[in-house]
Scaffold this motif. Structure first.
Motif, PDB file in Angstrom:
ATOM      1  N   ALA A 207      38.882  40.285  33.580  1.00 19.25           N
ATOM      2  CA  ALA A 207      37.723  40.804  34.314  1.00 19.25           C
ATOM      3  C   ALA A 207      36.744  39.678  34.603  1.00 19.25           C
ATOM      4  O   ALA A 207      36.167  39.614  35.673  1.00 19.25           O
ATOM      5  CB  ALA A 207      37.056  41.911  33.507  1.00 19.25           C
ATOM      6  N   SER A 208      36.564  38.769  33.647  1.00 20.51           N
ATOM      7  CA  SER A 208      35.612  37.688  33.881  1.00 20.51           C
ATOM      8  C   SER A 208      36.117  36.746  34.974  1.00 20.51           C
ATOM      9  O   SER A 208      35.330  36.223  35.747  1.00 20.51           O
ATOM     10  CB  SER A 208      35.320  36.925  32.591  1.00 20.51           C
ATOM     11  N   THR A 209      37.435  36.542  35.060  1.00 23.78           N
ATOM     12  CA  THR A 209      37.989  35.717  36.128  1.00 23.78           C
ATOM     13  C   THR A 209      37.776  36.403  37.468  1.00 23.78           C
ATOM     14  O   THR A 209      37.362  35.775  38.440  1.00 23.78           O
ATOM     15  CB  THR A 209      39.487  35.453  35.892  1.00 23.78           C
ATOM     16  N   ALA A 210      38.019  37.712  37.524  1.00 24.63           N
ATOM     17  CA  ALA A 210      37.816  38.457  38.766  1.00 24.63           C
ATOM     18  C   ALA A 210      36.347  38.439  39.156  1.00 24.63           C
ATOM     19  O   ALA A 210      36.012  38.276  40.329  1.00 24.63           O
ATOM     20  CB  ALA A 210      38.317  39.890  38.609  1.00 24.63           C
ATOM     21  N   ALA A 211      35.449  38.589  38.191  1.00 18.60           N
ATOM     22  CA  ALA A 211      34.013  38.544  38.480  1.00 18.60           C
ATOM     23  C   ALA A 211      33.628  37.153  38.968  1.00 18.60           C
ATOM     24  O   ALA A 211      32.869  37.021  39.938  1.00 18.60           O
ATOM     25  CB  ALA A 211      33.209  38.928  37.241  1.00 18.60           C
ATOM     26  N   ASP A 212      34.152  36.120  38.340  1.00 13.99           N
ATOM     27  CA  ASP A 212      33.849  34.751  38.752  1.00 13.99           C
ATOM     28  C   ASP A 212      34.320  34.495  40.184  1.00 13.99           C
ATOM     29  O   ASP A 212      33.590  33.918  40.983  1.00 13.99           O
ATOM     30  CB  ASP A 212      34.486  33.746  37.788  1.00 13.99           C
ATOM     31  N   GLU A 213      35.513  34.965  40.515  1.00 10.80           N
ATOM     32  CA  GLU A 213      36.017  34.816  41.882  1.00 10.80           C
ATOM     33  C   GLU A 213      35.118  35.551  42.869  1.00 10.80           C
ATOM     34  O   GLU A 213      34.808  35.050  43.943  1.00 10.80           O
ATOM     35  CB  GLU A 213      37.454  35.325  41.976  1.00 10.80           C
ATOM     36  N   GLY A 214      34.684  36.755  42.497  1.00 12.96           N
ATOM     37  CA  GLY A 214      33.790  37.528  43.346  1.00 12.96           C
ATOM     38  C   GLY A 214      32.446  36.858  43.535  1.00 12.96           C
ATOM     39  O   GLY A 214      31.873  36.894  44.626  1.00 12.96           O
ATOM     40  N   LEU A 215      31.935  36.237  42.478  1.00 12.60           N
ATOM     41  CA  LEU A 215      30.652  35.542  42.584  1.00 12.60           C
ATOM     42  C   LEU A 215      30.730  34.390  43.574  1.00 12.60           C
ATOM     43  O   LEU A 215      29.738  34.022  44.189  1.00 12.60           O
ATOM     44  CB  LEU A 215      30.206  35.022  41.209  1.00 12.60           C
ATOM     45  N   ARG A 216      31.896  33.842  43.741  1.00 11.54           N
ATOM     46  CA  ARG A 216      32.073  32.730  44.679  1.00 11.54           C
ATOM     47  C   ARG A 216      32.321  33.202  46.117  1.00 11.54           C
ATOM     48  O   ARG A 216      32.170  32.411  47.045  1.00 11.54           O
ATOM     49  CB  ARG A 216      33.208  31.834  44.209  1.00 11.54           C
ATOM     50  N   SER A 217      32.670  34.480  46.306  1.00 12.12           N
ATOM     51  CA  SER A 217      33.032  34.918  47.652  1.00 12.12           C
ATOM     52  C   SER A 217      32.230  36.108  48.189  1.00 12.12           C
ATOM     53  O   SER A 217      32.182  36.300  49.394  1.00 12.12           O
ATOM     54  CB  SER A 217      34.522  35.264  47.695  1.00 12.12           C
ATOM     55  N   SER A 218      31.621  36.900  47.343  1.00  9.71           N
ATOM     56  CA  SER A 218      30.940  38.114  47.789  1.00  9.71           C
ATOM     57  C   SER A 218      29.539  37.829  48.328  1.00  9.71           C
ATOM     58  O   SER A 218      28.889  36.864  47.919  1.00  9.71           O
ATOM     59  CB  SER A 218      30.830  39.103  46.628  1.00  9.71           C
ATOM     60  N   ASP A 219      29.084  38.687  49.216  1.00  7.31           N
ATOM     61  CA  ASP A 219      27.708  38.589  49.718  1.00  7.31           C
ATOM     62  C   ASP A 219      26.731  39.399  48.884  1.00  7.31           C
ATOM     63  O   ASP A 219      25.526  39.196  48.976  1.00  7.31           O
ATOM     64  CB  ASP A 219      27.632  39.072  51.167  1.00  7.31           C
ATOM     65  N   LEU A 220      27.229  40.352  48.095  1.00  9.54           N
ATOM     66  CA  LEU A 220      26.352  41.225  47.313  1.00  9.54           C
ATOM     67  C   LEU A 220      26.797  41.315  45.866  1.00  9.54           C
ATOM     68  O   LEU A 220      27.978  41.159  45.557  1.00  9.54           O
ATOM     69  CB  LEU A 220      26.374  42.653  47.871  1.00  9.54           C
ATOM     70  N   VAL A 221      25.829  41.608  45.014  1.00 12.13           N
ATOM     71  CA  VAL A 221      26.097  42.097  43.668  1.00 12.13           C
ATOM     72  C   VAL A 221      25.296  43.386  43.507  1.00 12.13           C
ATOM     73  O   VAL A 221      24.328  43.623  44.228  1.00 12.13           O
ATOM     74  CB  VAL A 221      25.712  41.091  42.547  1.00 12.13           C
ATOM     75  N   TYR A 222      25.734  44.206  42.579  1.00 14.00           N
ATOM     76  CA  TYR A 222      25.018  45.417  42.195  1.00 14.00           C
ATOM     77  C   TYR A 222      24.569  45.174  40.774  1.00 14.00           C
ATOM     78  O   TYR A 222      25.326  44.644  39.966  1.00 14.00           O
ATOM     79  CB  TYR A 222      25.941  46.638  42.269  1.00 14.00           C
ATOM     80  N   LEU A 223      23.345  45.546  40.457  1.00 14.98           N
ATOM     81  CA  LEU A 223      22.886  45.268  39.094  1.00 14.98           C
ATOM     82  C   LEU A 223      21.962  46.348  38.583  1.00 14.98           C
ATOM     83  O   LEU A 223      21.369  47.097  39.364  1.00 14.98           O
ATOM     84  CB  LEU A 223      22.239  43.888  39.002  1.00 14.98           C
ATOM     85  N   THR A 224      21.890  46.403  37.267  1.00 15.90           N
ATOM     86  CA  THR A 224      20.981  47.328  36.602  1.00 15.90           C
ATOM     87  C   THR A 224      20.587  46.747  35.248  1.00 15.90           C
ATOM     88  O   THR A 224      21.419  46.148  34.559  1.00 15.90           O
ATOM     89  CB  THR A 224      21.610  48.724  36.417  1.00 15.90           C
ATOM     90  N   PRO A 225      19.316  46.902  34.869  1.00 15.01           N
ATOM     91  CA  PRO A 225      18.936  46.489  33.517  1.00 15.01           C
ATOM     92  C   PRO A 225      19.517  47.465  32.489  1.00 15.01           C
ATOM     93  O   PRO A 225      19.793  48.623  32.811  1.00 15.01           O
ATOM     94  CB  PRO A 225      17.409  46.555  33.524  1.00 15.01           C
TER      95      PRO A 225
END
Length: 160
Positions: free
Chosen positions: A23-41
């Motif tokens: 999952a962390s590899t997939a998230a890292d790949e997404g951080l390098r290619s995606s235009d958006l993130v979704y977040l919540t505290p």
């Protein structure tokens, strides 16, 4: 089975586990290619806040940055000590329109802090400009002005 065979097998199994995407590899790949993130505290009771959003971001390989209104919950959460944040990586459009589908995207946990160093802010604004070059013609001056007058804040999310 002798000890030498067991150790070789265990080493091989461990090495094969490193090759499997995580999952962390997939998230890292997404951080390098995606235009958006979704977040919540994450609230003090460990539950996700109902304050959730999609947002532009930049990733420098170590931290995720967002620039947002200083009165927004994204800024207020770390000011109130709610620094633990869940981040989903990908672009499915507006979070409400996804009907929760963004929660199936690769995710990670991060610690939020407000970045006040003006040199660091300028470095990150350059990253935003490189990533969102066309939109940056409009938003770049707004982000800079907002950071200067305090109406915007730069939030750093450090993956944990």
């Amino acid at each position: 089975m002798d000890r030498r065979y067991f150790l070789k097998s265990a080493t091989l199994m461990g090495a094969l586990g490193l090759l499997k995407p995580s999952a962390s590899t997939a998230a890292d790949e997404g951080l390098r290619s995606s235009d958006l993130v979704y977040l919540t505290p994450i609230k003090s009771n460990g539950m996700e806040s109902s304050c959730q959003a999609e947002i532009w971001f930049v990733y420098d390989g170590a931290s995720i940055y967002v620039c947002t209104g200083s009165e927004s919950w994204r800024t207020q959460a770390p000011k109130q000590g709610l620094t633990s944040t869940k981040i989903w990586v990908g672009d499915l459009g507006r979070w409400k329109a996804t009907k929760g589908k963004y929660k199936q995207l690769p995710s990670l946990m991060a610690q939020a802090s407000i970045e006040t160093d003006t040199q660091e802010q300028e470095r990150v604004l350059e990253l935003f400009g490189n990533k969102y070059s066309l939109s940056w013609l409009v938003w770049g001056p707004r982000f800079r002005k907002g950071l200067g007058d305090g109406s915007r804040s730069l939030i750093r999310y450090k993956p944990t």
